[in-house]
Design a protein around this motif. Structure first.
Motif, short mmCIF file in Angstrom:
data_model
loop_
_atom_site.label_atom_id
_atom_site.label_comp_id
_atom_site.label_asym_id
_atom_site.label_seq_id
_atom_site.Cartn_x
_atom_site.Cartn_y
_atom_site.Cartn_z
N MET A 155 0.87 -1.19 0.00
CA MET A 155 0.00 0.00 0.00
C MET A 155 0.90 1.24 0.00
O MET A 155 1.56 1.53 0.98
CB MET A 155 -0.90 -0.01 1.24
CG MET A 155 -1.85 1.13 1.30
SD MET A 155 -3.06 0.92 2.62
CE MET A 155 -2.01 0.90 4.06
N ASN A 156 0.91 1.96 -1.12
CA ASN A 156 1.80 3.11 -1.25
C ASN A 156 1.13 4.42 -0.92
O ASN A 156 1.75 5.33 -0.37
CB ASN A 156 2.36 3.16 -2.69
CG ASN A 156 3.17 1.93 -3.02
OD1 ASN A 156 3.92 1.45 -2.17
ND2 ASN A 156 3.02 1.41 -4.24
N ASN A 157 -0.16 4.55 -1.29
CA ASN A 157 -0.85 5.83 -1.10
C ASN A 157 -1.41 5.99 0.31
O ASN A 157 -1.42 7.09 0.85
CB ASN A 157 -1.98 5.96 -2.13
CG ASN A 157 -1.45 6.01 -3.55
OD1 ASN A 157 -0.45 6.67 -3.82
ND2 ASN A 157 -2.11 5.29 -4.46
N TRP A 158 -1.91 4.90 0.86
CA TRP A 158 -2.52 4.94 2.19
C TRP A 158 -1.56 4.36 3.21
O TRP A 158 -1.02 3.27 3.01
CB TRP A 158 -3.84 4.16 2.19
CG TRP A 158 -4.88 4.84 1.35
CD1 TRP A 158 -5.18 4.57 0.04
CD2 TRP A 158 -5.72 5.90 1.77
NE1 TRP A 158 -6.16 5.41 -0.41
CE2 TRP A 158 -6.53 6.24 0.63
CE3 TRP A 158 -5.89 6.62 2.94
CZ2 TRP A 158 -7.48 7.26 0.67
CZ3 TRP A 158 -6.84 7.63 2.98
CH2 TRP A 158 -7.63 7.95 1.86
N LEU A 159 -1.34 5.07 4.31
CA LEU A 159 -0.35 4.69 5.31
C LEU A 159 -1.03 4.15 6.56
O LEU A 159 -2.07 4.66 6.99
CB LEU A 159 0.50 5.91 5.70
CG LEU A 159 1.19 6.66 4.56
CD1 LEU A 159 1.90 7.89 5.11
CD2 LEU A 159 2.17 5.74 3.83
N THR A 160 -0.45 3.13 7.16
CA THR A 160 -0.88 2.67 8.48
C THR A 160 -0.15 3.49 9.54
O THR A 160 0.84 4.17 9.24
CB THR A 160 -0.59 1.18 8.68
OG1 THR A 160 0.84 0.99 8.65
CG2 THR A 160 -1.25 0.35 7.60
N TYR A 161 -0.61 3.37 10.79
CA TYR A 161 -0.02 4.22 11.83
C TYR A 161 1.45 3.92 12.05
O TYR A 161 2.23 4.80 12.44
CB TYR A 161 -0.82 4.11 13.14
CG TYR A 161 -0.60 2.84 13.94
CD1 TYR A 161 0.42 2.73 14.86
CD2 TYR A 161 -1.44 1.75 13.76
CE1 TYR A 161 0.61 1.58 15.61
CE2 TYR A 161 -1.26 0.60 14.49
CZ TYR A 161 -0.23 0.50 15.41
OH TYR A 161 -0.05 -0.63 16.15
N GLU A 162 1.86 2.66 11.76
CA GLU A 162 3.28 2.33 11.95
C GLU A 162 4.18 3.11 10.98
O GLU A 162 5.36 3.32 11.25
CB GLU A 162 3.52 0.83 11.75
CG GLU A 162 2.84 -0.06 12.77
CD GLU A 162 1.48 -0.56 12.28
OE1 GLU A 162 1.00 -1.56 12.83
OE2 GLU A 162 0.94 0.06 11.34
N GLN A 163 3.60 3.54 9.85
CA GLN A 163 4.39 4.20 8.81
C GLN A 163 4.36 5.73 8.91
O GLN A 163 5.15 6.40 8.26
CB GLN A 163 3.83 3.79 7.43
CG GLN A 163 3.88 2.30 7.17
CD GLN A 163 3.11 1.95 5.91
OE1 GLN A 163 1.92 2.24 5.81
NE2 GLN A 163 3.79 1.33 4.94
N MET A 164 3.47 6.26 9.71
CA MET A 164 3.21 7.70 9.66
C MET A 164 4.26 8.53 10.39
O MET A 164 4.71 8.17 11.48
CB MET A 164 1.82 8.00 10.25
CG MET A 164 0.68 7.42 9.45
SD MET A 164 -0.90 7.76 10.28
CE MET A 164 -1.97 6.61 9.40
N THR A 165 4.59 9.66 9.79
CA THR A 165 5.41 10.71 10.41
C THR A 165 4.78 12.05 10.04
O THR A 165 3.91 12.14 9.14
CB THR A 165 6.85 10.68 9.91
OG1 THR A 165 6.85 10.99 8.51
CG2 THR A 165 7.49 9.30 10.14
N ARG A 166 5.21 13.11 10.71
CA ARG A 166 4.70 14.45 10.36
C ARG A 166 5.05 14.78 8.92
O ARG A 166 4.26 15.44 8.20
CB ARG A 166 5.28 15.48 11.31
CG ARG A 166 4.95 16.92 10.95
CD ARG A 166 5.40 17.89 12.02
NE ARG A 166 4.49 17.85 13.17
CZ ARG A 166 3.37 18.55 13.25
NH1 ARG A 166 3.01 19.35 12.25
NH2 ARG A 166 2.60 18.47 14.30
N GLU A 167 6.19 14.33 8.47
CA GLU A 167 6.65 14.67 7.12
C GLU A 167 5.83 13.97 6.04
O GLU A 167 5.62 14.52 4.96
CB GLU A 167 8.13 14.31 6.94
CG GLU A 167 9.09 15.19 7.71
CD GLU A 167 9.04 14.92 9.22
OE1 GLU A 167 8.62 13.81 9.61
OE2 GLU A 167 9.39 15.83 10.00
N ASN A 168 5.32 12.75 6.31
CA ASN A 168 4.63 12.03 5.23
C ASN A 168 3.11 11.99 5.37
O ASN A 168 2.42 11.56 4.45
CB ASN A 168 5.18 10.60 5.08
CG ASN A 168 4.85 9.70 6.27
OD1 ASN A 168 3.98 10.00 7.08
ND2 ASN A 168 5.57 8.59 6.38
#
Length: 799
Positions: free
Chosen positions: A1-14
Motif C-alpha cells: 500500500m503506497n498511497n494509504w499509510l498505516t499508523y506504523e508508517q506515519m510521520t509528520r513529514e509524510n
C-alpha cells in the motif's frame, strides 16, 4: 500500500500533524480507534493533477460497508507547537463508505479556502506551502464525548480542564448540547465541576482511564479529544495548546502565608498587607545591601510580593525568589528557607529582570552585614518590643471615638512611620531562627540523632514565656476567678452585648479582669491578621463566649523541655549543642513575641478603619460600617459612593468561596480570578486508611475526628477530639487546649501548629494533603506524632 499509510508508517513529514500525533498515541498504547491516512505526497499529486480515482480504488477494499467513518483533514503545518489550525480544516462524521469519496475530496480542497489563507497570513506563513491530506478513521458510537485540556488554556498551567457532553464531540464544539466542565488540580488532588442543565458526568474510573492514557504522552500541555462508548474511553486526537496568554510564567504559593491569612481575604486586608510586605522586604534589602540602586531595580518585586487570587492570598514566588538572589550563596540558602517556610514545591522560577545583580565583592559585603545583623538580632528585637510599647501608648493617647476621616488617616500614617516601617527586623529574626534551627537539625543528624524524634522536639517546647500561650494562661486565671466567685452560670447565660454590659457593672472585680484581658489580648484570635475579623476587642461578647469554654476545664499540663543533664553529649559536642539550641529557642521566642505584637498593630489599624466605616455609613457611601473592609486602603481614604462596587466584590467572593483552596498556582502570563458558576465537588470519599505527614509534636493518641473548616464556628464539641484542618493560626490556641491532637494539611516544624502543639504536649502531624477531604467528622483515628502516620480505624459511615 503506497498511497494509504498505516499508523506504523506515519510521520509528520509524510502524513501531516494530526495523523502523526494519532500515530504517536497509537504506538504508545493509547486506545485510538483504527485509522489510515493518505500520504502527503499523494495528496500533493492529486492537488496538481485532480486525479483521485486510483487512490479511492485502493481505499475501498479497506473499508467495511457495515461501519461508519470519520473523515478528517491532516495538514503538514497543522497541530504544531505554535500554530494549530484548530477547527479550521474539515471534519466529517458518520460517513458511510458510499459517501466517503465526496468527503475526501472536500478535505483535500480545504487548504484553498479563504479562512485558511487568512490564518496563514496572520501567523506569517506562506499559504502555498500548506499541503492537506486526509485521515479515515472508524467512528466510535459515542455515548459521551469531550475535550481534555491538560493545562487550563486561560493560563493556569497546573490545572487541567475537562469538558464532556452527550453524543458526538461536534455537539460540544458547536455548543449544541449542555456540558459539564471539570477542573482537575492533580498536584494537590482537587476536583470540582460546573454543570449546565442535565449535562452528563464522568465516573472517577473513566477520568482515571483518560488521564492514565494521556499521561503517556510526551507533551504536558495538550488539547485531547475523547469519546466514551460501552464503558471504554477512546482518544480521538490531540494537539498542543497554542492559545495561552502571552507573558512569563508566574508561580504562586500560599505555604506559610496561609497560616496568617487562611480562607478568603477581603480587599482592605489585601491592600494593607501588600504595603506591609513591601516595607518589610525593602527594609531588609536595605539593611543588607545599603544600595538604593538595588532597591530601585527590585521595585516591582517589592510591590507584588503577595497577591490575591480567587479571594485567597499567595506569595508571588517569582518575586520572592528573585529578591533572595541578592543574598550571598542563594543556592545554599534557598533549600533551608524552603524547608523552614514549608514550601513543598521546590520549583524556582526567577524572571530575567530579577536575576542576581550583585558582584562577588557585593556578596562579601552583604555577607558581613548579614553576620553583623544576626549577631545583634536579639538586641534589635528587644528594642523593637520597646518601640512597640511606645507606639501603643501613643495610639491610646491619640485615638478618639469621634475622630474625623482626616484624623483617622493622619493617625494611620503616624503608625506607619512609628512601627510598620521598623518591622523588617522581624524578618531578620526569622532568618536567625531558621538558620540556627536548620544548623541544629543538621548537626543532630550528623551525630546520629533524629531531630524529629520526641526527645528533640522537647527542646522546642516549653520556651519560657512563649507569647502565644499568654492569652490562654490569662484566660485560665479568669476562669478560675469565675469559678471561685460562683459566676459560671451567670456567664453562660449571657448572650447579648447589653447583657454583658450589665453583668460587668454588677461585678466590678470581674470587670477589671475582663477589661484588662481585652485590652491586652483583644486582638489575638482566629484569623487575627485579617482586618475584617471580629476580634475580642471589637466584639467583647466573643471573649466571654471563649471564657465559657474554659470554665469546666482544668489547666492543661504543658510540655516541659528536656533537662540539660539528660542531653547525651559531652565535651565540645555539648557546648556546640547548647550554643545552637539556645539561639534557635531565642529566635523562636522573639518570633512569637513579635507575632503577638503584630496582632496588636493590626488591632490598631482595624480600630481606625472601623471608625472610618462608621463615618462612611453615616455619609451614605456604604450600606453598613463593616463594608469598609471591601475597599482598599486608598479607596477607604477617598470616600465616595462605593455601594455598587462593594456589591460586585461581595458577589465575586461568594463564588470564590465555592472553589477548592488551591495552595500552589502556576500561571502563564498574569494571574487572574476565575469566573464562577455553580460549583460541585467532583471527588467521592477516599478509602485509604493510612495517611502520611510530617510529625511536629510527639505522642500517640486515638480519638474521634472533628474536621474544622472555619474555627470561629466551633462553639462546642472540640474537647478530646482530634482536630483536622487545613492550617492553624495563633488564635487556634484556644481550640487546641481542648483537643487531643491536631492534623493539618499545611505547616512545618516552625509553624504555629507545631509550636503550640508542642507547648501543650499534644501530638501533631502536618503536611497531609487533602486531610480535610480524606477524613470526616466522626471518623476514629490513631494519630502518631512520632512517625507522622494517621490511621483511620473506623469511618463515620461504617458499622
Amino acid at each position: 500500500m503506497n498511497n494509504w499509510l498505516t499508523y506504523e508508517q506515519m510521520t509528520r513529514e509524510n502524513s501531516g500533524g494530526k495523523a502523526a500525533e494519532l500515530a504517536s498515541m497509537k504506538k504508545r498504547g493509547l486506545n485510538v480507534p483504527p485509522f489510515i491516512a493518505l500520504s502527503l505526497a499523494t495528496a500533493k499529486r492529486i492537488r496538481g493533477t485532480g486525479e483521485i480515482e486510483p487512490t479511492l480504488t485502493e481505499l475501498y477494499p479497506m473499508l467495511d460497508e457495515r461501519k461508519l467513518y470519520a473523515v478528517r483533514s491532516s495538514a503538514n503545518m497543522e497541530d504544531g507547537s505554535e500554530t494549530s489550525f484548530a477547527g479550521l480544516f474539515e471534519t466529517y462524521l458518520n460517513v458511510s463508505p458510499t459517501h466517503i469519496a465526496d468527503k475526501i475530496s472536500a478535505c483535500l480542497a480545504a487548504g484553498d479556502k479563504n479562512h485558511i489563507h487568512a490564518y496563514a497570513d496572520y501567523h506569517t506563513l506562506n499559504a502555498t506551502d500548506i499541503v492537506v491530506t486526509v485521515i479515515v478513521q472508524e467512528m466510535i458510537p459515542a455515548e459521551r464525548s469531550g475535550v481534555l485540556f491538560t493545562a487550563n488554556p486561560q493560563g493556569l498551567l497546573n490545572e487541567s480542564v475537562l469538558v464532556i457532553g452527550n453524543g458526538l464531540g461536534e455537539g460540544i464544539v458547536n455548543a449544541e448540547v449542555p456540558v459539564t466542565t471539570y477542573y482537575l488540580k492533580r498536584d494537590e488532588d482537587f476536583v470540582y465541576f460546573e454543570r449546565e442543565e442535565d449535562s452528563p458526568l464522568m465516573t472517577e474510573k473513566e477520568r482515571a482511564d483518560l488521564l492514565q492514557q494521556v499521561d503517556g504522552l510526551t507533551s504536558k500541555q495538550l488539547d485531547v479529544e475523547f469519546a466514551i462508548a460501552d464503558g471504554s474511553v477512546y482518544v480521538l486526537q490531540s494537539r498542543p495548546i497554542t492559545t495561552f496568554p502571552t507573558g512569563a510564567m508566574t508561580v504562586l504559593n500560599n505555604s506559610n502565608l496561609v497560616e496568617s491569612y487562611p480562607g478568603l481575604t477581603q480587599p482592605l486586608t489585601e491592600s494593607f498587607i501588600t504595603f506591609a510586605y513591601e516595607q518589610v522586604f525593602k527594609g531588609v534589602a536595605w539593611r543588607f545591601s545599603r544600595s538604593q540602586a538595588l532597591l530601585d531595580h527590585y521595585a516591582s518585586a517589592f510591590q507584588e510580593l503577595v497577591v490575591r487570587v480567587n479571594g485567597r492570598m499567595y506569595y508571588n514566588m517569582n518575586h520572592l525568589y528573585g529578591l533572595l538572589q541578592f543574598l550571598p550563596f542563594p543556592k545554599l540558602l534557598l533549600p533551608i528557607w524552603q524547608e523552614m517556610m514549608g514550601f513543598t514545591q521546590k520549583e524556582i522560577v526567577i524572571p530575567p529582570a530579577l536575576a542576581k545583580q550583585t558582584s562577588l565583592w557585593d556578596s562579601l559585603l552583604i555577607s558581613s552585614r548579614i553576620i553583623k545583623e544576626l549577631v545583634t538580632t536579639p538586641k534589635q528585637m528587644t528594642a523593637l518590643d520597646r518601640a512597640f510599647q511606645d507606639t501603643t501608648t501613643f495610639f491610646h493617647a491619640s485615638y478618639k471615638t469621634d475622630m474625623s476621616a482626616a484624623e483617622v488617616k493622619n493617625l494611620y500614617h503616624a503608625l506607619e512611620e512609628r512601627i510598620l516601617k521598623k518591622w523588617d527586623i522581624t524578618l531578620v529574626n526569622d532568618l536567625y531562627a531558621f538558620t540556627y534551627t536548620g544548623l541544629l537539625k543538621r548537626v543532630l543528624r550528623r551525630w546520629g540523632k533524629d531531630p524529629d524524634s520526641n526527645e528533640w522536639h522537647q527542646w522546642f517546647a516549653g520556651i519560657p514565656m512563649i507569647s502565644s500561650m499568654e492569652p490562654v494562661h490569662e484566660m485560665q486565671k479568669m476562669a478560675a476567678f469565675a469559678r471561685d466567685h460562683q459566676l459560671t452560670e451567670a456567664i453562660r447565660n449571657i448572650t447579648t452585648p447589653n447583657a454583658l454590659t450589665l453583668f460587668l457593672e454588677e461585678n466590678p472585680h470581674f470587670k477589671s479582669l475582663f477589661t484588662s484581658y481585652v485590652e491586652r489580648y483583644g486582638d489575638r484570635g482566629l484569623e487575627e491578621l485579617k482586618l475584617e475579623t471580629q476580634t475580642f476587642r471589637s466584639h467583647p461578647l466573643k471573649a466571654l463566649q471563649q471564657l465559657s469554654d474554659f470554665l469546666d476545664m482544668p489547666p492543661r499540663k504543658e510540655s516541659v523541655h528536656v533537662e540539660k543533664e539528660r542531653i547525651p553529649f559531652t565535651g565540645w559536642r555539648k557546648r556546640v549543642f547548647h550554643f545552637l539550641s539556645k539561639r534557635a529557642r531565642l529566635g523562636i521566642q522573639h518570633r512569637e513575641t513579635s507575632r503577638l505584637n503584630r496582632s496588636r498593630i493590626y488591632g490598631m489599624v482595624r480600630t481606625l478603619f472601623r471608625r472610618l466605616g462608621v463615618i462612611a455609613e453615616a455619609e451614605g457611601y456604604i450600606e453598613h460600617h463593616e463594608d469598609i473592609f471591601w475597599l482598599s486602603v486608598d479607596e477607604a481614604f477617598d470616600l465616595k459612593d462605593y455601594r455598587a462596587l462593594i456589591a460586585q466584590r461581595k458577589e465575586a467572593q461568594q463564588g470564590f468561596a465555592s472553589l477548592p483552596a488551591y495552595g500552589y498556582l502556576v500561571f502563564k502570563g498574569h494571574p487572574y480570578d476565575k469566573a464562577i458558576r455553580i460549583v460541585e465537588n467532583g471527588r467521592s470519599a477516599i478509602s485509604s486508611h493510612q495517611l502520611q505527614g510530617t510529625p511536629t509534636s510527639n505522642g500517640i493518641v486515638e480519638g474521634e475526628v472533628l474536621v474544622v473548616h472555619h474555627p470561629s464556628e466551633v462553639r462546642e464539641g472540640a474537647k478530646d477530639k482530634i482536630l483536622v484542618t487545613q492550617m492553624t493560626d495563633p488564635g487556634w490556641v484556644f481550640l487546641l487546649t481542648q483537643a487531643k491532637g491536631i492534623i493539618a494539611e499545611k505547616g512545618s516544624l516552625l509553624s504555629h501548629t507545631a509550636i503550640i502543639s508542642r507547648e501543650l504536649g499534644i501530638p501533631a502531624v502536618v503536611g497531609i494533603k487533602q486531610a480535610t477531604t480524606h477524613l470526616k467528622t466522626g471518623d476514629r483515628v490513631i494519630l502518631d506524632g512520632n512517625s507522622g502516620k494517621v490511621t483511620r480505624k473506623e469511618a463515620r459511615n461504617e458499622s
